[in-house]
Write a protein that holds these residues in place. Structure first.
Motif: not given
Length: 388
Positions: A341-370
């Motif tokens: 919540r704090e990261l999103r409030k500060s303007g960061e884009l946070v993408v959930f990694e759902l259990p046992g699945a990977k996500s593909e994106h055209d617009e985002f690059v996940c260069d960090r992880e929580l």
């Protein structure tokens, strides 16, 4: 035929392009608002007679028609929003003072405007109602150029024309009045043999002026030539003066004058303009004065405005850089949820990694992880190594 195929010249907009179009839409609407324009949202469907009021034949050809199952009347899917906005000003707002309105939304055409065109443009535009003076035209012209700059479009050439020149020539010659439609077609295509043949029998001054119009294209010096060649006429002089004024007001790289440009002749009542960029044959923006459209809605209001297609603008711009994002595990830990919540409030884009699945994106690059620090249970952002 596969059920996933779309009709010709109808296409889905995929994520990266859709984001680009939406960002342009926001920037342009913000530019409109900074000039004092109020946003309206007309309906997609209207009764046909309302949609086609005061517009040229081209709009009728481009309009899809259908029968309303509730009333039995013929309805149309809007092919242009300008008439709708004029109806809102004349009939719903019913103001006596100057009114500035803007709009953005999809329109639908029965056929594409070009080989690479779409039948579903995303139209955005602005209109001024209630002021007959050239100052309103100058404001609309300035807003159009400002909007293109806001969309990061550079190298714009503004092309100016005026229906008053041809209308004044025709009004002064009874024979020319009979052949107005043919004159319009011939001038639009710059058909000199056809124009030479049709104008036989016209007044000599009228004929010479009509034959000279197709060559009156170029920089501001065209107006000097026009004053020498065209007959003395109050309407023509007014038109040339307005063009000279607007050319001097234009804040862009290049301004041209085309006295034979008949685009929108049956619809417009004064100055017309179009904005072009090198390498693209179609105009990015078109506008001009149309004082008679609202008469059918019960109020004759002076009007001037412009519109452009957001899809066309987006195609000209490079693909946007991917947004940097943070990948976060799906976790019910309250500290993890609070960190997100704090990261999103500060303007960061946070993408959930759902259990046992990977996500593909055209617009985002996940260069960090929580990640969770095992020592204290706190959640912190960690840079993802290139090898991971």
């Amino acid at each position: 035929m596969p059920n996933w195929l779309l009709p010709e010249f109808i296409a889905d907009v995929l994520p990266a392009e859709a984001r680009k179009m939406e960002e342009i839409r926001r920037k342009v609407l913000d530019a409109f608002r900074s000039y004092g324009y109020e946003l309206v949202v007309p309906p997609m469907l209207e009764y046909l007679e309302s949609l086609l009021t005061g517009v040229g034949q081209d709009t009728e050809i481009y309009t899809f028609k259908l029968i309303d199952q509730l009333s039995g009347r013929t309805m149309g899917i809007r092919a242009d929003m300008t008439t709708q906005v004029a109806r809102i000003d004349a009939h719903l707002l019913n103001r006596n003072a100057v009114t500035r309105l803007c709009y953005a939304g999809s329109i639908l055409h029965t056929r594409p405007s070009g080989l690479q065109g779409t039948r579903e443009p995303l139209q955005i535009g602005a209109e001024i109602f209630g002021y007959p003076g050239i100052e309103a035209d100058a404001e609309i012209q300035d807003l159009a150029l400002t909007s293109l700059k806001a969309a990061n479009i550079t190298g714009v050439c503004l092309d100016l024309s005026h229906v008053g020149v041809l209308k004044s020539l025709i009004a002064a010659d009874p024979l020319a009045q009979i052949f107005e439609a043919q004159l319009f077609d011939l001038l639009e295509t710059k058909d000199m043999p056809g124009l030479t043949e049709l104008t036989k029998g016209f007044h000599e001054d009228t004929r010479n002026a009509l034959l000279a119009l197709p060559d009156m294209y170029g920089d501001i010096n065209v107006l000097k030539e026009a004053r020498k060649v065209l007959p003395e006429n109050g309407g023509i002089e007014k038109a040339l003066n307005e063009l000279e004024f607007l050319a001097g007001q234009a804040d862009c790289g290049r301004v041209t004058i085309d006295l034979a440009d008949m685009h929108g002749y049956h619809y417009h009542s004064g100055v017309m303009f179009a904005a072009y960029v090198p390498g693209l044959p179609n105009a990015l923006a078109r506008g001009g004065r149309y004082d008679h459209v609202a008469e059918a809605f019960g109020r004759s209001r002076p009007a001037t405005g412009f519109s452009m297609d957001l899809r066309e603008l987006a195609r000209l711009l490079p693909a946007p850089e991917k947004r940097r994002a943070i990948l976060a595990p799906w976790n019910n830990d309250e500290k993890c949820r609070q960190a997100i919540r704090e990261l999103r409030k500060s303007g960061e884009l946070v993408v959930f990694e759902l259990p046992g699945a990977k996500s593909e994106h055209d617009e985002f690059v996940c260069d960090r992880e929580l990640v969770c620090e095992t020592e204290n249970g706190n959640w912190n952002v960690k840079t993802v190594s290139k090898d991971e």
